[in-house]
Design a protein around this motif. Structure first.
Motif, PDB file in Angstrom:
ATOM      1  N   LEU A 341     -21.713  54.016  12.562  1.00 36.48           N
ATOM      2  CA  LEU A 341     -21.017  52.993  13.338  1.00 36.48           C
ATOM      3  C   LEU A 341     -19.778  53.576  14.009  1.00 36.48           C
ATOM      4  CD1 LEU A 341     -21.349  49.979  10.884  1.00 36.48           C
ATOM      5  CD2 LEU A 341     -22.422  50.176  13.130  1.00 36.48           C
ATOM      6  N   ALA A 342     -19.139  54.528  13.344  1.00 32.71           N
ATOM      7  CA  ALA A 342     -17.994  55.206  13.958  1.00 32.71           C
ATOM      8  C   ALA A 342     -18.412  55.976  15.200  1.00 32.71           C
ATOM      9  CB  ALA A 342     -17.349  56.143  12.944  1.00 32.71           C
ATOM     10  N   ALA A 343     -19.678  56.413  15.236  1.00 33.14           N
ATOM     11  CA  ALA A 343     -20.183  57.106  16.421  1.00 33.14           C
ATOM     12  C   ALA A 343     -20.233  56.174  17.629  1.00 33.14           C
ATOM     13  CB  ALA A 343     -21.573  57.677  16.144  1.00 33.14           C
ATOM     14  N   ILE A 344     -20.547  54.896  17.383  1.00 33.44           N
ATOM     15  CA  ILE A 344     -20.534  53.926  18.478  1.00 33.44           C
ATOM     16  C   ILE A 344     -19.107  53.744  18.985  1.00 33.44           C
ATOM     17  CG2 ILE A 344     -21.038  51.560  19.146  1.00 33.44           C
ATOM     18  CD1 ILE A 344     -23.172  51.463  16.999  1.00 33.44           C
ATOM     19  N   LEU A 345     -18.181  53.663  18.049  1.00 34.88           N
ATOM     20  CA  LEU A 345     -16.777  53.570  18.438  1.00 34.88           C
ATOM     21  C   LEU A 345     -16.364  54.811  19.235  1.00 34.88           C
ATOM     22  CD1 LEU A 345     -14.151  51.947  18.195  1.00 34.88           C
ATOM     23  CD2 LEU A 345     -13.658  53.231  16.103  1.00 34.88           C
ATOM     24  N   ALA A 346     -16.873  55.978  18.817  1.00 29.59           N
ATOM     25  CA  ALA A 346     -16.568  57.218  19.535  1.00 29.59           C
ATOM     26  C   ALA A 346     -17.083  57.162  20.966  1.00 29.59           C
ATOM     27  CB  ALA A 346     -17.202  58.405  18.798  1.00 29.59           C
ATOM     28  N   ALA A 347     -18.264  56.593  21.148  1.00 30.51           N
ATOM     29  CA  ALA A 347     -18.834  56.491  22.491  1.00 30.51           C
ATOM     30  C   ALA A 347     -17.955  55.643  23.398  1.00 30.51           C
ATOM     31  CB  ALA A 347     -20.241  55.890  22.406  1.00 30.51           C
ATOM     32  N   VAL A 348     -17.472  54.555  22.858  1.00 29.40           N
ATOM     33  CA  VAL A 348     -16.616  53.655  23.649  1.00 29.40           C
ATOM     34  C   VAL A 348     -15.279  54.314  23.959  1.00 29.40           C
ATOM     35  CG1 VAL A 348     -15.386  51.461  23.625  1.00 29.40           C
ATOM     36  CG2 VAL A 348     -17.711  51.598  22.700  1.00 29.40           C
ATOM     37  N   MET A 349     -14.660  54.892  22.950  1.00 26.48           N
ATOM     38  CA  MET A 349     -13.322  55.441  23.108  1.00 26.48           C
ATOM     39  C   MET A 349     -13.319  56.697  23.963  1.00 26.48           C
ATOM     40  SD  MET A 349     -11.827  54.771  19.259  1.00 26.48           S
ATOM     41  CE  MET A 349     -10.234  55.491  19.613  1.00 26.48           C
ATOM     42  N   SER A 350     -14.382  57.503  23.890  1.00 26.30           N
ATOM     43  CA  SER A 350     -14.410  58.768  24.629  1.00 26.30           C
ATOM     44  C   SER A 350     -14.444  58.539  26.136  1.00 26.30           C
ATOM     45  CB  SER A 350     -15.629  59.600  24.202  1.00 26.30           C
ATOM     46  OG  SER A 350     -16.835  58.922  24.522  1.00 26.30           O
ATOM     47  N   THR A 351     -14.968  57.420  26.552  1.00 29.03           N
ATOM     48  CA  THR A 351     -14.965  57.107  27.976  1.00 29.03           C
ATOM     49  C   THR A 351     -13.690  56.377  28.376  1.00 29.03           C
ATOM     50  OG1 THR A 351     -17.367  56.987  28.012  1.00 29.03           O
ATOM     51  CG2 THR A 351     -16.203  55.922  29.820  1.00 29.03           C
ATOM     52  N   ALA A 352     -13.248  55.451  27.551  1.00 25.96           N
ATOM     53  CA  ALA A 352     -12.043  54.689  27.872  1.00 25.96           C
ATOM     54  C   ALA A 352     -10.835  55.598  28.013  1.00 25.96           C
ATOM     55  CB  ALA A 352     -11.797  53.645  26.787  1.00 25.96           C
ATOM     56  N   ASP A 353     -10.705  56.613  27.145  1.00 18.14           N
ATOM     57  CA  ASP A 353      -9.528  57.485  27.240  1.00 18.14           C
ATOM     58  C   ASP A 353      -9.539  58.301  28.531  1.00 18.14           C
ATOM     59  OD1 ASP A 353     -11.475  59.420  26.620  1.00 18.14           O
ATOM     60  OD2 ASP A 353     -10.762  59.704  24.570  1.00 18.14           O
ATOM     61  N   SER A 354     -10.714  58.803  28.928  1.00 14.61           N
ATOM     62  CA  SER A 354     -10.811  59.585  30.165  1.00 14.61           C
ATOM     63  C   SER A 354     -10.479  58.736  31.382  1.00 14.61           C
ATOM     64  CB  SER A 354     -12.226  60.157  30.312  1.00 14.61           C
ATOM     65  OG  SER A 354     -12.532  61.031  29.254  1.00 14.61           O
ATOM     66  N   GLN A 355     -10.970  57.516  31.376  1.00 11.54           N
ATOM     67  CA  GLN A 355     -10.738  56.633  32.516  1.00 11.54           C
ATOM     68  C   GLN A 355      -9.285  56.189  32.593  1.00 11.54           C
ATOM     69  OE1 GLN A 355     -13.717  53.851  31.418  1.00 11.54           O
ATOM     70  NE2 GLN A 355     -15.369  54.972  32.426  1.00 11.54           N
ATOM     71  N   LEU A 356      -8.681  55.925  31.448  1.00 10.75           N
ATOM     72  CA  LEU A 356      -7.262  55.605  31.436  1.00 10.75           C
ATOM     73  C   LEU A 356      -6.445  56.756  32.008  1.00 10.75           C
ATOM     74  CD1 LEU A 356      -6.721  53.908  27.943  1.00 10.75           C
ATOM     75  CD2 LEU A 356      -6.440  52.848  30.179  1.00 10.75           C
ATOM     76  N   LEU A 357      -6.829  57.976  31.656  1.00 11.04           N
ATOM     77  CA  LEU A 357      -6.087  59.145  32.119  1.00 11.04           C
ATOM     78  C   LEU A 357      -6.192  59.306  33.632  1.00 11.04           C
ATOM     79  CD1 LEU A 357      -4.411  61.546  31.143  1.00 11.04           C
ATOM     80  CD2 LEU A 357      -6.530  62.849  30.964  1.00 11.04           C
ATOM     81  N   VAL A 358      -7.406  59.154  34.175  1.00 14.06           N
ATOM     82  CA  VAL A 358      -7.584  59.300  35.621  1.00 14.06           C
ATOM     83  C   VAL A 358      -6.852  58.192  36.373  1.00 14.06           C
ATOM     84  CG1 VAL A 358      -9.266  59.292  37.507  1.00 14.06           C
ATOM     85  CG2 VAL A 358      -9.771  60.526  35.395  1.00 14.06           C
ATOM     86  N   ALA A 359      -6.949  56.967  35.863  1.00 10.75           N
ATOM     87  CA  ALA A 359      -6.261  55.851  36.519  1.00 10.75           C
ATOM     88  C   ALA A 359      -4.747  56.044  36.484  1.00 10.75           C
ATOM     89  CB  ALA A 359      -6.642  54.538  35.848  1.00 10.75           C
ATOM     90  N   SER A 360      -4.221  56.521  35.355  1.00 10.15           N
ATOM     91  CA  SER A 360      -2.776  56.757  35.274  1.00 10.15           C
ATOM     92  C   SER A 360      -2.360  57.902  36.188  1.00 10.15           C
ATOM     93  CB  SER A 360      -2.374  57.074  33.830  1.00 10.15           C
ATOM     94  OG  SER A 360      -2.812  58.353  33.426  1.00 10.15           O
ATOM     95  N   SER A 361      -3.249  58.892  36.352  1.00  8.81           N
ATOM     96  CA  SER A 361      -2.967  59.996  37.268  1.00  8.81           C
ATOM     97  C   SER A 361      -2.877  59.508  38.705  1.00  8.81           C
ATOM     98  CB  SER A 361      -4.057  61.067  37.152  1.00  8.81           C
ATOM     99  OG  SER A 361      -4.168  61.546  35.833  1.00  8.81           O
TER     100      SER A 361
END
Length: 513
Positions: A341-361
């Protein structure tokens, strides 16, 4: 406390500790905007390849795709085929050239090599646009579509926490986004990339283990509710009635394959191409990335059918997008279930963090620095970027909390916007020497606007069911060629193009050739 609940709490807590630990580890290595946005362009092949996967395949891979297969059958698998082709194409056609061009293009405002840190700054420098229009419009598109994309991840996160802990989606979204913001805030691109590697491994293992266990359980159960292998080929209608037409329908094929074009314009994936250490690292990174992507999507499709076989058509699930979590909880030991189940959380978070970074950039590099304070110090830009991460996260959480859209719907909307708004422009900018800023602007505006308008128009008037990517890309390409002549390709732009092309070709030569 229930044993399974305790196991999930402890495994999730351990996962969070690892993610935050990585953020703290790279915190002191982040001393400039280049470090925060692109990791100083020092990703090796394995990190770049796996990070590209984890940042791309969000909750869509572990929640959206298996749920779509469970609900509608193999017709939805055309999306996976299109994505596999598109992902391979992006590594072959774009990665190497974009890596060189973003570093070597002449700065449109000050001259000299630009070292473009964002997609928006690359477009401005590539087309020597001193009006600021390309940079401004592209930054607005990035921010607008990423709000929906990040929101899709938060919706998936809310569903997971609700399923596992019985937590309300609102509290789950707030808790999850807080963790993502924290380690992204600390370490920027390097933190995101290193955590992506861990998350990519977790996702792939989960996708491998669960379908195998489910198939074994079904085969050993003589009372299984499977209605025949024929239904695997089509849509599932009213209790598993076979419908081959759903699999072979032209609209399903075209719409599914069109998803692949989206890879050419996803800023969070293109950032991995820009941040890789060298052009020489691109081929190996591409092999790692594409092999992971193809195998993971195949396993996700199997996951959907495993859910059909295990739960049956008649009993079904209230929420098809939770088929993965339901299988885990039904089949696994509590401690193993917690890890999966933590792997599902990893899937969600691994994309959200990248997108937050690009948007903040986009807010920092293409807003604050480009239009407000060009002489800002390195560390002040890092702190502005950190503040922008928080601002974008809050806005995306607001979208996630305001409606009940599915993960698949939100991802599809943002994916079409990026694919059509940037895909044709980026691809042609790398291969067409005489392309101008007016063509690029027309392509971005036409493609992005069509992606937004099409769903409304198709639902209310046309009723074709065609994915917005198809008409939006067509409009973008047409706009580029129709309006290209209104601008001018300068001699400096031509010299940049030739210099980049020569460097790229030289870098591809074998050592000693």
């Amino acid at each position: 406390m229930d044993k399974s609940l305790l196991a999930s709490i402890l495994t999730f807590a351990a996962y969070f500790v690892v993610m935050v630990g990585i953020g703290l580890w790279v915190y002191k290595r982040t001393v400039s905007l280049s470090d925060f946005v692109l990791g100083g362009r020092r990703l090796n092949s394995w990190v770049a390849g796996l990070s590209a996967n984890a940042s791309d395949f969000s909750g869509w891979l572990l929640l959206g795709l298996p749920g779509a297969i469970y609900l509608s059958g193999l017709g939805e698998a055309w999306i996976a085929v299109g994505l596999a082709l598109g992902f391979a194409g992006s590594w072959i056609l774009i990665a190497g050239r974009l890596r060189v061009y973003t570093e070597r293009a002449t700065d449109a405002r000050s001259g000299g090599e630009s070292d473009s840190l964002t997609l928006s700054s690359y477009l401005e420098n590539r087309f020597s646009d001193r009006t600021g229009l390309l940079r401004g419009v592209s930054a607005v598109l990035i921010l607008a579509f990423y709000l929906f994309y990040v929101a899709s991840g938060l919706v998936g996160m809310g569903g997971l926490f609700e399923q596992v802990f019985g937590m309300s989606p609102a509290i789950a979204i707030i808790a999850g986004v807080s963790i993502v913001v924290f380690y992204t805030f600390l370490g920027g691109f390097l933190a995101v990339s290193y955590t992506d590697v861990v998350q990519a491994v977790m996702m792939w293992i989960a996708l491998l283990v669960v379908p195998i266990v489910a198939v074994v359980a079904v085969v050993s159960d003589t009372e299984s509710e499977v209605d025949g292998l024929g239904s695997v080929l089509g849509g599932f209608e009213g209790g598993g009635v076979f419908d081959l037409g759903a699999f072979l329908a032209p609209v399903a094929i075209i719409s599914g394959l069109a998803w692949g074009f989206g890879y050419l314009g996803q800023p969070h994936i293109l950032a991995r191409f820009m941040g890789i250490r060298s052009v020489k690292d691109v081929p190996r990174a591409g092999v790692v990335s594409v092999a992971w992507a193809v195998s993971a999507m195949a396993l996700a499709v199997v996951m959907g059918f495993s859910g059909v076989a295990f739960f049956g058509f008649d009993t079904g699930l209230d929420d098809p997008e939770q088929v993965f979590t339901e299988l885990i909880q039904a089949l696994m030991n509590p401690w193993v279930a917690g890890l999966l189940l933590a792997a599902i959380l990893a899937a969600v978070m691994s994309t959200a963090d990248s997108q937050l970074l690009v948007a903040s950039s986009a807010l920092t590099e293409d807003g604050y620095r480009a239009f407000l304070k060009r002489d800002a110090s390195a560390m002040s830009l890092v702190w502005v970027s950190r503040g922008a991460v928080i601002a974008v996260a809050v806005a995306a959480a607001g979208i996630a909390l305001s409606g009940n859209q599915s993960v698949m719907d939100l991802v599809g909307y943002a994916w079409a916007g990026f694919g059509a708004g940037f895909g044709p422009v980026i691809l042609l900018s790398l291969y067409w020497k005489r392309m101008t800023w007016t063509g690029a602007l027309a392509g971005m505006v036409g493609g992005g606007a069509t992606a937004v308008i099409w769903d409304i128009l198709d639902e209310k008037v046309l009723g074709t069911g065609l994915y917005a990517m198809v008409p939006a890309v067509a409009v973008s390409v047409a706009g580029i060629f129709i309006f290209n002549g209104l601008g001018k390709a300068t001699d400096a732009m031509a010299e940049d193009f030739d210099r980049v092309d020569a460097e790229y070709r030289e870098a591809k030569q074998p050592v000693g050739a």
